[in-house]
Design an enzyme around this catalytic site. Sequence first.
Site, PDB file in Angstrom:
ATOM      1  CG  ASP A  13      -5.719   5.922  -1.211  1.00  0.00           C
ATOM      2  OD1 ASP A  13      -5.096   5.123  -0.497  1.00  0.00           O
ATOM      3  OD2 ASP A  13      -6.382   5.582  -2.210  1.00  0.00           O
ATOM      4  CD  GLU A  14      -9.620   9.266   3.193  1.00  0.00           C
ATOM      5  OE1 GLU A  14      -8.754   8.494   3.664  1.00  0.00           O
ATOM      6  OE2 GLU A  14     -10.778   8.914   2.939  1.00  0.00           O
ATOM      7  N   GLY A  15      -4.491  10.317   3.566  1.00  0.00           N
ATOM      8  CA  GLY A  15      -3.290  10.683   4.341  1.00  0.00           C
ATOM      9  C   GLY A  15      -3.447  10.267   5.797  1.00  0.00           C
ATOM     10  CE  LYS A  16      -7.461   5.632   6.048  1.00  0.00           C
ATOM     11  NZ  LYS A  16      -7.679   6.023   4.659  1.00  0.00           N
ATOM     12  CG  ASN A  38      -8.416  -3.823   2.023  1.00  0.00           C
ATOM     13  OD1 ASN A  38      -7.942  -3.951   3.147  1.00  0.00           O
ATOM     14  ND2 ASN A  38      -9.694  -3.598   1.823  1.00  0.00           N
ATOM     15  N   GLY A  40      -2.920   0.370   2.931  1.00  0.00           N
ATOM     16  CA  GLY A  40      -1.483   0.512   2.824  1.00  0.00           C
ATOM     17  C   GLY A  40      -1.105   1.919   3.196  1.00  0.00           C
ATOM     18  CG  HIS A  41      -0.491   3.765   6.723  1.00  0.00           C
ATOM     19  ND1 HIS A  41      -1.569   3.213   7.359  1.00  0.00           N
ATOM     20  CD2 HIS A  41       0.512   3.811   7.611  1.00  0.00           C
ATOM     21  CE1 HIS A  41      -1.216   2.926   8.593  1.00  0.00           C
ATOM     22  NE2 HIS A  41       0.026   3.278   8.777  1.00  0.00           N
ATOM     23  CB  THR A  42       4.361   5.476   3.343  1.00  0.00           C
ATOM     24  OG1 THR A  42       3.770   4.967   2.153  1.00  0.00           O
ATOM     25  CG2 THR A  42       5.855   5.410   3.224  1.00  0.00           C
ATOM     26  NE  ARG A 142     -24.993 -17.680   9.228  1.00  0.00           N
ATOM     27  CZ  ARG A 142     -26.300 -17.934   9.171  1.00  0.00           C
ATOM     28  NH1 ARG A 142     -26.990 -18.040  10.278  1.00  0.00           N
ATOM     29  NH2 ARG A 142     -26.900 -18.080   8.021  1.00  0.00           N
ATOM     30  CD  GLN A 223      -9.825  -0.431   3.411  1.00  0.00           C
ATOM     31  OE1 GLN A 223     -10.429  -0.802   4.385  1.00  0.00           O
ATOM     32  NE2 GLN A 223      -8.642  -0.892   3.109  1.00  0.00           N
ATOM     33  CB  THR A 309      -2.064  -1.580  -1.644  1.00  0.00           C
ATOM     34  OG1 THR A 309      -2.033  -1.156  -0.289  1.00  0.00           O
ATOM     35  CG2 THR A 309      -2.302  -3.080  -1.677  1.00  0.00           C
ATOM     36  CE  LYS A 340      -0.638  13.930  -1.010  1.00  0.00           C
ATOM     37  NZ  LYS A 340      -0.732  12.715  -1.835  1.00  0.00           N
ATOM     38  CG  LEU A 341      -3.653  23.678   2.491  1.00  0.00           C
ATOM     39  CD1 LEU A 341      -4.991  23.652   1.768  1.00  0.00           C
ATOM     40  CD2 LEU A 341      -3.814  24.359   3.850  1.00  0.00           C
TER      41      LEU A 341
HETATM   42  P1  IMP Z   1     -11.238  -4.333  -1.943  1.00  0.00           P
HETATM   43  O1  IMP Z   1     -11.199  -3.681  -0.598  1.00  0.00           O
HETATM   44  O2  IMP Z   1      -9.915  -4.890  -2.372  1.00  0.00           O
HETATM   45  O3  IMP Z   1     -12.352  -5.337  -2.057  1.00  0.00           O
HETATM   46  O4  IMP Z   1     -11.598  -3.200  -3.024  1.00  0.00           O
HETATM   47  C1  IMP Z   1     -12.859  -2.557  -3.047  1.00  0.00           C
HETATM   48  C2  IMP Z   1     -12.708  -1.082  -3.414  1.00  0.00           C
HETATM   49  O5  IMP Z   1     -12.075  -0.405  -2.345  1.00  0.00           O
HETATM   50  C3  IMP Z   1     -11.858  -0.836  -4.646  1.00  0.00           C
HETATM   51  O6  IMP Z   1     -12.361   0.285  -5.348  1.00  0.00           O
HETATM   52  C4  IMP Z   1     -10.507  -0.511  -4.063  1.00  0.00           C
HETATM   53  O7  IMP Z   1      -9.720   0.263  -4.934  1.00  0.00           O
HETATM   54  C5  IMP Z   1     -10.915   0.265  -2.830  1.00  0.00           C
HETATM   55  N1  IMP Z   1      -9.915   0.236  -1.764  1.00  0.00           N
HETATM   56  C6  IMP Z   1      -9.608  -0.789  -0.951  1.00  0.00           C
HETATM   57  N2  IMP Z   1      -8.651  -0.442  -0.091  1.00  0.00           N
HETATM   58  C7  IMP Z   1      -8.348   0.836  -0.347  1.00  0.00           C
HETATM   59  C8  IMP Z   1      -7.437   1.779   0.248  1.00  0.00           C
HETATM   60  O8  IMP Z   1      -6.714   1.493   1.208  1.00  0.00           O
HETATM   61  N3  IMP Z   1      -7.444   3.025  -0.306  1.00  0.00           N
HETATM   62  C9  IMP Z   1      -8.258   3.368  -1.334  1.00  0.00           C
HETATM   63  N4  IMP Z   1      -9.106   2.545  -1.902  1.00  0.00           N
HETATM   64  C10 IMP Z   1      -9.158   1.277  -1.418  1.00  0.00           C
END
Ligand code: IMP
Length: 436
Positions: A13-16, A38, A40-42, A142, A223, A309, A340-341
Amino acid sequence: MPSTVLVGAQWGDEGKGKITDLIASDFDYVVRFQGGNNAGHTVIHGDKKLALHLMPSGVMYENAVPVIGNGVIIDPGVLVKEMAMLEAEGISCKRLKISCDAHVIMPYHKDLDGADEKRLGSNQIGTTKRGIGPCYQDKAARKGIRIQDLLDEKIFRLKVETALAQKNPILEKIYGLHTYTVEEICDEYLPYARILKPYMEETAQLLNRALREGKNILFEGAQGTLLDIDHGTYPYVTSSSCCAGGAATGTGVGPVNINRVLGIQKAYVTRVGGGPFPTELTFPEDGGTGQDAVDGETLCSVGHEFGVTTGRKRRCGWFDAVIARYAAEVNGLTDVALTKLDVLSAFDTIKVCVAYECDGKRYDYFPMQQSVLFHAKPIYEELPGWKDVDITQCKTYGELPENTRKYVEYLEEITGVPMSIVSVGPDRDQTIMRGW
Ligand code: IMP
């Protein structure tokens, strides 16, 4: 910049998304190499905001080929829905290439993810419950099912049958959950095969050929460094290789072909889910008090720190130079985009964690033992802010207030990595290029 890896340098969530979107048009291929939905970005499309979970951002640019690499895990239902949503918005998905080696998230992976979190109780990881961990577990064991298995109904049925012989007893006897029949899963998944077949390809060959032809590739990380299965705050991590090295294994492109590693760092730090977070400012509802709680709440509300997400409120804290230096090393960062400065315009003074203290010992580098990280007290430097000066309209570095520039240069000095991009607002034109 023939090939560049873009990675999160904190806990995600750094703003990638914004930075990828900004630079993606410079590349011929935009490739996801790990994770699944997992992420998600806008992205901004006209006057609309679209949420992407699996689709590489390159889909937004007609000149770029979006590629889902072998290191990604795919929930086909999610991908098909995302493609339909994009097509409905007038964005063509025709150029998409999907690695035939990518693994498939199955319905039982999602059930097991949720059930296992429940079992862990207060020690839970806080996963997104998208089936990520259980799918990567099967891959490593596997026992996984790959996207290419969907192409042959006989093989797919056989693999599902074999998987269910193990999963059903676990679902039923350990977790008291419902079980699946082969038929049920085939009915849901085989239609996806018909939709996705035209996009499947041997993407390692495709990308290596592209490199030989002098094309530019952007490897789009999801991530962040501290969520990496090897280099993150294990076990509070995701199950894939989010660091720059993952771009090689997750696509089949050799590391010598990677020329640049751009780390994305927020001007402060956030994390979702459990695990250590030395600079965390606890919210009032979680027992936070005094100025720290006020500052935490300010970062969350001004920075709109809620997950794309999951919608969850993100944990917030001051910039941590210890993790920034660590991220620089484990990724081999060549430069950083600071995002996000503008959020820091809300503060009189701004704290930066320069080292940790634990049991009377100072840690300038990432501690060897996780228990130290859990108990680490941040050692802060406090810098003068630029309170209430609107920096969101600054177009050049020179236009920024002196204290803002001092903050950026201080971060460069203590982390040892140049900041080539500085973002001062959510829009594309709210970005200062300093050497990209
Ligand atoms: P998982 O990837 O759903 O197994 O979650 C494992 C950890 O990674 C949890 O703490 C989630 O909140 C975190 N996580 C997974 N995807 C993201 C993301 O895109 N941004 C921030 N944290 C994430």
